[in-house]
Enzyme design. Structure first.
Site, mmCIF file in Angstrom:
data_model
loop_
_atom_site.group_PDB
_atom_site.id
_atom_site.type_symbol
_atom_site.label_atom_id
_atom_site.label_comp_id
_atom_site.label_asym_id
_atom_site.label_seq_id
_atom_site.Cartn_x
_atom_site.Cartn_y
_atom_site.Cartn_z
ATOM 1 N N CYS A 7 36.825 34.105 52.475
ATOM 2 C CA CYS A 7 37.275 33.143 51.470
ATOM 3 C C CYS A 7 37.640 33.858 50.162
ATOM 4 O O CYS A 7 38.697 33.618 49.579
ATOM 5 C CB CYS A 7 36.178 32.105 51.241
ATOM 6 S SG CYS A 7 36.719 30.687 50.292
ATOM 7 N N CYS B 8 29.873 28.179 46.088
ATOM 8 C CA CYS B 8 29.058 29.402 46.145
ATOM 9 C C CYS B 8 28.292 29.682 44.857
ATOM 10 O O CYS B 8 27.857 30.811 44.619
ATOM 11 C CB CYS B 8 29.944 30.598 46.485
ATOM 12 S SG CYS B 8 30.675 30.487 48.137
ATOM 13 N N CYS C 293 32.603 39.579 44.711
ATOM 14 C CA CYS C 293 33.674 38.877 45.424
ATOM 15 C C CYS C 293 34.613 39.853 46.126
ATOM 16 O O CYS C 293 35.299 39.484 47.073
ATOM 17 C CB CYS C 293 34.461 38.002 44.457
ATOM 18 S SG CYS C 293 35.378 38.916 43.213
HETATM 19 S S1 ADX Z 1 32.685 37.855 40.377
HETATM 20 O O1 ADX Z 1 33.053 38.921 41.287
HETATM 21 O O2 ADX Z 1 31.223 37.724 40.239
HETATM 22 O O3 ADX Z 1 33.346 36.581 40.661
HETATM 23 P P1 ADX Z 1 32.689 37.885 37.548
HETATM 24 O O4 ADX Z 1 32.691 36.398 37.412
HETATM 25 O O5 ADX Z 1 31.468 38.645 37.223
HETATM 26 O O6 ADX Z 1 33.223 38.314 38.996
HETATM 27 O O7 ADX Z 1 33.899 38.447 36.715
HETATM 28 C C1 ADX Z 1 34.120 39.833 36.626
HETATM 29 C C2 ADX Z 1 35.586 40.079 36.417
HETATM 30 O O8 ADX Z 1 36.285 39.738 37.627
HETATM 31 C C3 ADX Z 1 36.213 39.237 35.329
HETATM 32 O O9 ADX Z 1 36.155 39.894 34.087
HETATM 33 C C4 ADX Z 1 37.631 39.112 35.806
HETATM 34 O O10 ADX Z 1 38.371 40.249 35.455
HETATM 35 C C5 ADX Z 1 37.499 39.100 37.315
HETATM 36 N N1 ADX Z 1 37.442 37.723 37.837
HETATM 37 C C6 ADX Z 1 36.420 37.130 38.494
HETATM 38 N N2 ADX Z 1 36.749 35.867 38.818
HETATM 39 C C7 ADX Z 1 38.007 35.630 38.342
HETATM 40 C C8 ADX Z 1 38.904 34.534 38.335
HETATM 41 N N3 ADX Z 1 38.602 33.370 38.902
HETATM 42 N N4 ADX Z 1 40.116 34.698 37.765
HETATM 43 C C9 ADX Z 1 40.457 35.876 37.203
HETATM 44 N N5 ADX Z 1 39.647 36.943 37.156
HETATM 45 C C10 ADX Z 1 38.440 36.837 37.722
#
Ligand code: ADX
Length: 238
Positions: A115, A200, A223
């Site tokens: 996903c 999630c 992710c």
């Molecule tokens: S995540 O991997 O856990 O989802 P997190 O929320 O910490 O990531 O965000 C870390 C970085 O990943 C952000 O500064 C951004 O650059 C990128 N990122 C994560 N989710 C998104 C999103 N929905 N849209 C754009 N960038 C994202």
């Protein structure tokens, strides 16, 4: 242009710089060949705020996964409008649409890695094609993987990923938000201290780590945007 073997030396220099100085250096170095991504949480606000002061027209990619909390979409739209940000929504490749529609509820729960690949990793891989640099808001204090990240990281095809906030702690982020009176994501006060997609993400208790509510019980902490998966050209079925 930055050569691959210059990166370690540049990283050494940038380690001692503040996020604002790193951002200024990045904008001067890459100009319009730069874009950033933001997940529009409360902790995303400092870097976005610095961007409004240093390069207000910077392209800011927001991955519109289709699974966000409505509060995230509203918060993103509000901040983008109030700060006049150049936000660009990224969507999954339409080839996945039928598959996702048929498995809308089960997909994030049964296969969160696939996903995330469909809705986050692959659209970002496409969006950065042709750019020289891609800036993110990750910090070393967030996850075990991020603890080893570098300020400049070489991705596929010569793309340089820049992480200006890497050395900031959560306390630094909070201080900047308070000092500059920045807005907060509406779900923060309900215990959502790290916010991803709705299927999630759950709220956490006061004594839990911030990211304890992400992919609970799935053995997953990232992710894939910030792991080896990002450098993979296609999904590998295991
Ligand atoms: S995540 O991997 O856990 O989802 P997190 O929320 O910490 O990531 O965000 C870390 C970085 O990943 C952000 O500064 C951004 O650059 C990128 N990122 C994560 N989710 C998104 C999103 N929905 N849209 C754009 N960038 C994202």
């Amino acid at each position: 242009m930055i050569l691959t073997d210059e990166i370690p030396e540049l990283n050494k220099k940038l380690e001692n710089k503040s996020p604002r100085e790193i951002l200024e250096w990045t904008v001067a170095e890459f100009g319009d060949d730069l874009a950033m991504s933001s997940s529009f949480q409360t902790q995303s606000m400092p870097l976005l705020h610095m961007v409004t002061r240093i390069k207000p027209d910077l392209r800011i990619f927001f991955l519109e996964t289709g699974y966000h909390f409505w509060e995230t979409l509203i918060f993103c739209a509000r901040v983008a409008t109030d700060w006049n940000l150049n936000v660009i929504d990224l969507h999954r490749d339409s080839r996945w649409d039928v598959f996702v529609r048929q498995n809308l509820r089960s997909l994030p729960l049964d296969d969160p890695n696939l996903c995330c690949y469909i809705n986050k990793v692959q659209p970002m891989q496409k969006a950065v094609i042709g750019l020289k640099a891609w800036m993110t808001g990750i910090r070393r204090d967030q996850t075990a993987e991020r603890a080893h990240a570098q300020i400049l990281e070489l991705e596929n095809d010569g793309l340089i990923k820049v992480n200006p906030l890497l050395n900031w702690t959560k306390a630094d982020v909070t201080r900047y938000i308070e000092e500059n009176h920045l807005p907060g994501h509406p779900l923060l006060e309900k215990g959502y201290r790290s916010i991803g997609c709705a299927p999630c993400t759950v709220a956490v208790g006061a004594s839990d780590p911030d990211r304890a509510g992400r992919w609970v019980g799935r053995g997953k902490t990232e992710c894939g945007l910030h792991t080896e998966l990002f450098r993979q050209k296609e999904w590998v079925v295991r």
